[in-house]
Design a protein around this motif. Structure first.
Motif, PDB file in Angstrom:
ATOM      1  N   GLU A  63      65.556   2.428 -49.704  1.00  0.00           N
ATOM      2  CA  GLU A  63      65.141   1.028 -49.864  1.00  0.00           C
ATOM      3  C   GLU A  63      66.171   0.204 -50.640  1.00  0.00           C
ATOM      4  O   GLU A  63      66.509  -0.903 -50.246  1.00  0.00           O
ATOM      5  CB  GLU A  63      63.777   0.947 -50.552  1.00  0.00           C
ATOM      6  N   GLY A 104      48.320   4.414 -44.385  1.00  0.00           N
ATOM      7  CA  GLY A 104      49.182   3.643 -43.496  1.00  0.00           C
ATOM      8  C   GLY A 104      49.339   2.219 -43.972  1.00  0.00           C
ATOM      9  O   GLY A 104      48.571   1.725 -44.803  1.00  0.00           O
ATOM     10  N   LYS A 105      50.350   1.545 -43.439  1.00  0.00           N
ATOM     11  CA  LYS A 105      50.616   0.162 -43.839  1.00  0.00           C
ATOM     12  C   LYS A 105      49.398  -0.722 -43.611  1.00  0.00           C
ATOM     13  O   LYS A 105      49.062  -1.549 -44.448  1.00  0.00           O
ATOM     14  CB  LYS A 105      51.825  -0.390 -43.100  1.00  0.00           C
ATOM     15  N   GLY A 106      48.716  -0.537 -42.497  1.00  0.00           N
ATOM     16  CA  GLY A 106      47.522  -1.335 -42.211  1.00  0.00           C
ATOM     17  C   GLY A 106      46.443  -1.149 -43.257  1.00  0.00           C
ATOM     18  O   GLY A 106      45.817  -2.112 -43.703  1.00  0.00           O
ATOM     19  N   VAL A 143      46.905  -0.145 -46.385  1.00  0.00           N
ATOM     20  CA  VAL A 143      47.385  -0.734 -47.642  1.00  0.00           C
ATOM     21  C   VAL A 143      47.217  -2.246 -47.596  1.00  0.00           C
ATOM     22  O   VAL A 143      46.732  -2.870 -48.550  1.00  0.00           O
ATOM     23  CB  VAL A 143      48.850  -0.336 -47.910  1.00  0.00           C
ATOM     24  N   ASP A 144      47.591  -2.865 -46.454  1.00  0.00           N
ATOM     25  CA  ASP A 144      47.469  -4.317 -46.319  1.00  0.00           C
ATOM     26  C   ASP A 144      46.013  -4.770 -46.383  1.00  0.00           C
ATOM     27  O   ASP A 144      45.693  -5.781 -47.011  1.00  0.00           O
ATOM     28  CB  ASP A 144      48.112  -4.792 -45.012  1.00  0.00           C
ATOM     29  N   SER A 147      52.778   6.394 -46.154  1.00  0.00           N
ATOM     30  CA  SER A 147      52.514   6.262 -44.722  1.00  0.00           C
ATOM     31  C   SER A 147      53.100   7.441 -43.954  1.00  0.00           C
ATOM     32  O   SER A 147      52.431   8.021 -43.090  1.00  0.00           O
ATOM     33  CB  SER A 147      53.100   4.946 -44.205  1.00  0.00           C
ATOM     34  N   SER A 148      54.328   7.835 -44.278  1.00  0.00           N
ATOM     35  CA  SER A 148      54.977   8.939 -43.561  1.00  0.00           C
ATOM     36  C   SER A 148      54.252  10.262 -43.776  1.00  0.00           C
ATOM     37  O   SER A 148      54.315  11.152 -42.942  1.00  0.00           O
ATOM     38  CB  SER A 148      56.443   9.060 -43.981  1.00  0.00           C
ATOM     39  N   ALA A 186      57.939  -0.861 -51.726  1.00  0.00           N
ATOM     40  CA  ALA A 186      58.154  -0.597 -50.297  1.00  0.00           C
ATOM     41  C   ALA A 186      58.398   0.893 -50.055  1.00  0.00           C
ATOM     42  O   ALA A 186      57.879   1.469 -49.093  1.00  0.00           O
ATOM     43  CB  ALA A 186      59.323  -1.427 -49.773  1.00  0.00           C
ATOM     44  N   GLU A 191      55.041   2.720 -50.372  1.00  0.00           N
ATOM     45  CA  GLU A 191      54.200   2.486 -49.196  1.00  0.00           C
ATOM     46  C   GLU A 191      54.695   3.297 -48.000  1.00  0.00           C
ATOM     47  O   GLU A 191      53.897   3.919 -47.294  1.00  0.00           O
ATOM     48  CB  GLU A 191      54.171   0.999 -48.850  1.00  0.00           C
ATOM     49  N   LYS A 192      56.001   3.311 -47.768  1.00  0.00           N
ATOM     50  CA  LYS A 192      56.550   4.052 -46.632  1.00  0.00           C
ATOM     51  C   LYS A 192      56.381   5.554 -46.810  1.00  0.00           C
ATOM     52  O   LYS A 192      56.087   6.269 -45.845  1.00  0.00           O
ATOM     53  CB  LYS A 192      58.017   3.685 -46.418  1.00  0.00           C
TER      54      LYS A 192
END
Length: 122
Positions: free
Chosen positions: A56, A88-90, A92-93, A82-83, A75, A78-79
């Motif tokens: 990053e 997942g990003k969704g 978290v959002d 997710s990995s 970031a 979060e990644k």
């Protein structure tokens, strides 16, 4: 006396940089603490974390003065989550949006609780 180690410097010679705050914003401290806690729970190793953060902060859009370091930190976290299929990003959002709505729905001076979220579109 020759060979004698000096274990501390006089206070006037100590760097003053230690008086500066470590985090510019509370969310940065929270992101740091969350990363340590997730590592302590065994969700990732420090080498995995270092690889994710390094990727990053090496991005071309990273500020040369480092003022966006904790944005890259977040970031990377979060990644990494997710990995690993943890969040997942969704997800978290969606959770971030719920906290934002809860904050707007909470009277001033009261604790912000996720159960204060009135739901999307309200």
């Amino acid at each position: 006396m020759p060979g004698r180690a000096i274990l501390s410097r006089p206070k006037s010679e100590r760097p003053t940089v230690f008086d500066d705050p470590v985090f510019a914003e509370p969310w940065q401290a929270e992101a740091f603490a969350m990363t340590v806690a997730l590592h302590d729970k065994g969700l990732f190793s420090w080498s995995e974390w270092a690889d994710a953060l390094s990727a990053e902060v090496k991005k071309p859009d990273a500020a040369s003065d480092g003022h966006d370091y904790y944005e890259h930190w977040l970031a990377a976290l979060e990644k990494l989550l997710s990995s690993k299929g943890i969040a997942g990003k969704g997800e978290v959002d969606e959770l971030a949006a719920a906290w934002e709505r809860a904050a707007h729905a909470t009277p001033h001076g009261k604790p912000i609780l996720l159960e204060n979220d009135p739901g999307p579109g309200r």
